[in-house]
Scaffold this motif. Structure first.
Motif, short mmCIF file in Angstrom:
data_model
loop_
_atom_site.label_atom_id
_atom_site.label_comp_id
_atom_site.label_asym_id
_atom_site.label_seq_id
_atom_site.Cartn_x
_atom_site.Cartn_y
_atom_site.Cartn_z
N ALA A 1 20.38 -6.50 -26.29
CA ALA A 1 21.99 -6.19 -26.10
C ALA A 1 22.74 -7.06 -26.39
CB ALA A 1 22.09 -6.50 -24.17
N PRO A 2 24.35 -6.64 -26.99
CA PRO A 2 25.00 -7.44 -27.38
C PRO A 2 25.37 -8.88 -26.60
CG PRO A 2 25.73 -5.42 -27.47
CD PRO A 2 24.59 -5.37 -26.63
N ASN A 3 25.57 -9.94 -27.03
CA ASN A 3 25.76 -11.12 -25.97
C ASN A 3 24.54 -11.35 -25.16
OD1 ASN A 3 28.32 -11.72 -27.38
ND2 ASN A 3 29.12 -9.88 -26.03
N GLN A 4 23.43 -11.18 -25.44
CA GLN A 4 22.40 -11.22 -24.37
C GLN A 4 22.25 -12.71 -24.13
OE1 GLN A 4 18.47 -9.97 -25.95
NE2 GLN A 4 17.81 -9.37 -23.90
N ASP A 5 21.92 -13.37 -23.11
CA ASP A 5 21.71 -14.82 -22.91
C ASP A 5 20.12 -14.89 -22.94
OD1 ASP A 5 21.52 -17.37 -22.08
OD2 ASP A 5 22.38 -17.07 -20.11
N SER A 6 19.80 -15.77 -24.07
CA SER A 6 18.22 -15.96 -24.14
C SER A 6 17.55 -17.10 -23.39
CB SER A 6 17.96 -16.25 -25.83
OG SER A 6 18.92 -17.43 -26.06
N GLU A 7 18.53 -17.79 -22.64
CA GLU A 7 17.89 -18.75 -21.73
C GLU A 7 17.42 -18.31 -20.43
OE1 GLU A 7 17.08 -21.94 -22.76
OE2 GLU A 7 17.54 -21.17 -24.65
N PRO A 8 16.45 -18.54 -19.84
CA PRO A 8 16.13 -17.96 -18.54
C PRO A 8 16.81 -18.79 -17.51
CG PRO A 8 14.10 -18.92 -19.67
CD PRO A 8 15.16 -19.07 -20.54
N PRO A 9 17.15 -18.01 -16.28
CA PRO A 9 17.93 -18.79 -15.57
C PRO A 9 17.15 -20.06 -14.72
CG PRO A 9 17.55 -16.96 -14.63
CD PRO A 9 16.94 -16.93 -16.12
N ARG A 10 17.80 -21.10 -14.57
CA ARG A 10 16.99 -22.21 -13.54
C ARG A 10 17.01 -21.65 -12.16
NH1 ARG A 10 21.07 -26.67 -15.32
NH2 ARG A 10 22.28 -24.84 -14.84
N ASN A 11 16.31 -22.28 -11.29
CA ASN A 11 16.23 -21.97 -9.68
C ASN A 11 17.56 -22.06 -9.22
OD1 ASN A 11 13.75 -20.65 -9.35
ND2 ASN A 11 12.78 -22.80 -8.98
N SER A 12 18.30 -23.17 -9.76
CA SER A 12 19.79 -23.36 -9.16
C SER A 12 20.79 -22.56 -9.52
CB SER A 12 19.98 -24.94 -9.73
OG SER A 12 20.09 -24.97 -11.00
N ASP A 13 20.42 -21.80 -10.80
CA ASP A 13 21.36 -20.74 -11.20
C ASP A 13 21.65 -19.47 -10.15
OD1 ASP A 13 22.06 -22.35 -13.37
OD2 ASP A 13 20.69 -21.26 -14.64
N ILE A 14 22.73 -18.93 -10.13
CA ILE A 14 22.87 -17.58 -9.41
C ILE A 14 22.04 -16.65 -9.99
CG2 ILE A 14 24.42 -15.61 -8.76
CD1 ILE A 14 24.98 -18.43 -7.61
N GLY A 15 20.96 -16.05 -9.48
CA GLY A 15 20.15 -15.09 -10.22
C GLY A 15 18.88 -15.60 -10.50
N GLY A 16 18.81 -17.15 -10.17
CA GLY A 16 17.65 -17.81 -10.75
C GLY A 16 16.45 -17.29 -9.53
N HIS A 17 15.31 -17.31 -10.28
CA HIS A 17 14.07 -16.84 -9.47
C HIS A 17 12.98 -17.54 -9.81
CE1 HIS A 17 14.55 -14.79 -13.30
NE2 HIS A 17 13.33 -14.71 -13.05
N HIS A 18 11.77 -17.12 -9.26
CA HIS A 18 10.28 -17.53 -9.55
C HIS A 18 9.45 -16.62 -9.05
CE1 HIS A 18 10.73 -19.81 -5.79
NE2 HIS A 18 9.40 -19.59 -5.76
N LEU A 19 8.23 -16.46 -9.56
CA LEU A 19 7.12 -15.53 -9.23
C LEU A 19 6.39 -16.67 -8.56
CD1 LEU A 19 6.82 -12.85 -11.85
CD2 LEU A 19 8.18 -12.70 -9.88
N ALA A 20 5.78 -16.03 -7.28
CA ALA A 20 4.95 -17.18 -6.72
C ALA A 20 3.33 -16.19 -6.69
CB ALA A 20 5.04 -17.56 -5.37
N PHE A 21 2.31 -16.76 -7.06
CA PHE A 21 0.92 -16.32 -6.94
C PHE A 21 0.18 -17.06 -6.18
CE2 PHE A 21 2.72 -15.52 -11.16
CZ PHE A 21 2.73 -13.79 -11.16
N TYR A 22 -0.51 -16.44 -5.27
CA TYR A 22 -1.36 -17.05 -4.27
C TYR A 22 -2.66 -17.54 -4.94
CZ TYR A 22 -3.69 -18.27 0.16
OH TYR A 22 -4.12 -19.13 1.03
N THR A 23 -3.24 -18.53 -4.93
CA THR A 23 -4.60 -18.99 -5.16
C THR A 23 -5.26 -19.45 -3.64
OG1 THR A 23 -5.96 -20.23 -6.81
CG2 THR A 23 -3.80 -21.35 -6.17
N THR A 24 -6.92 -19.32 -4.02
CA THR A 24 -7.57 -19.84 -3.09
C THR A 24 -7.97 -21.31 -3.47
OG1 THR A 24 -9.56 -18.68 -3.97
CG2 THR A 24 -8.29 -17.86 -1.84
N ASP A 25 -7.78 -21.63 -4.86
CA ASP A 25 -8.34 -22.78 -5.40
C ASP A 25 -7.51 -23.48 -6.33
OD1 ASP A 25 -9.63 -24.83 -6.75
OD2 ASP A 25 -11.39 -23.58 -7.64
#
Length: 192
Positions: A101-125
């Protein structure tokens, strides 16, 4: 009276949304996110985390129209060269996009940025999972944090980064969380 009782039963059983909710809501289907290199991302999620890749889609483009803007809220000239669906054990699917995309932001957002996010995966170990990620050269942020107070007591978590900088998390609560003593309802739980 019979219709009222039937409606109350359906609402109580979760078979019918209430006036306060989305009609027909059954749960989370997928989480979509954009990565800089689709093949790298699919290889990471399948090869490192053990997810399963499903069918690819694309390419998509609006051509000279505003379809991409009207339907996806992106620049009208944006394209999706490819996307892929992935499933990671028990939970929502991942819909992984690669955009140009034109003017695509190539830096991922931080959790503190609007739209910031993370994916959490459950582990038993937790200890084994952290050691595994470190052995694979994956950046793990600090040591696992053990929650001992508050509603999340019983949970252990740690953040780690995908090779392109996306924030991910490992989480574990083998004996449940403290909030369960105060609530009849439960958050979705990958242990069941």
């Amino acid at each position: 009276m019979k219709k009222t009782l039937t409606a109350l039963f359906l609402i109580a059983s979760g078979s019918m949304a209430t006036a306060d909710g989305l009609p027909g809501m059954k749960g989370m289907d997928h989480i979509g996110f954009t990565v800089p290199d689709l093949e790298e991302a699919v290889t990471f999620f399948t090869g490192t985390l053990g997810c399963k890749a499903f069918y690819p889609l694309g390419p998509f483009s609006g051509g000279d129209s505003t379809w991409m803007q009207d339907h996806l809220n992106v620049d009208p000239k944006a394209t999706i060269p490819a996307m892929r669906l992935v499933r990671c054990a028990n939970g929502a699917n991942l819909e992984i996009f690669q955009y140009t995309a034109p003017n695509q932001d190539s830096e991922p957002p931080r959790n503190s940025d609007i739209g910031g996010h993370h994916l959490a995966f459950y582990t038993t170990d937790m200890d084994g999972a952290v050691a595994y990620l470190r052995d694979k050269g994956i950046k793990v942020l600090g040591a696992p944090t053990k929650m001992t107070d508050g509603p999340s007591a019983g949970e252990t978590w740690v953040y780690f980064l995908a090779p392109w900088g996306m924030q991910l998390e490992l989480v574990s609560y083998p004996d449940g969380k403290a909030y369960e003593a105060d609530f009849d309802a439960r958050l979705w739980d990958p242990r069941s």
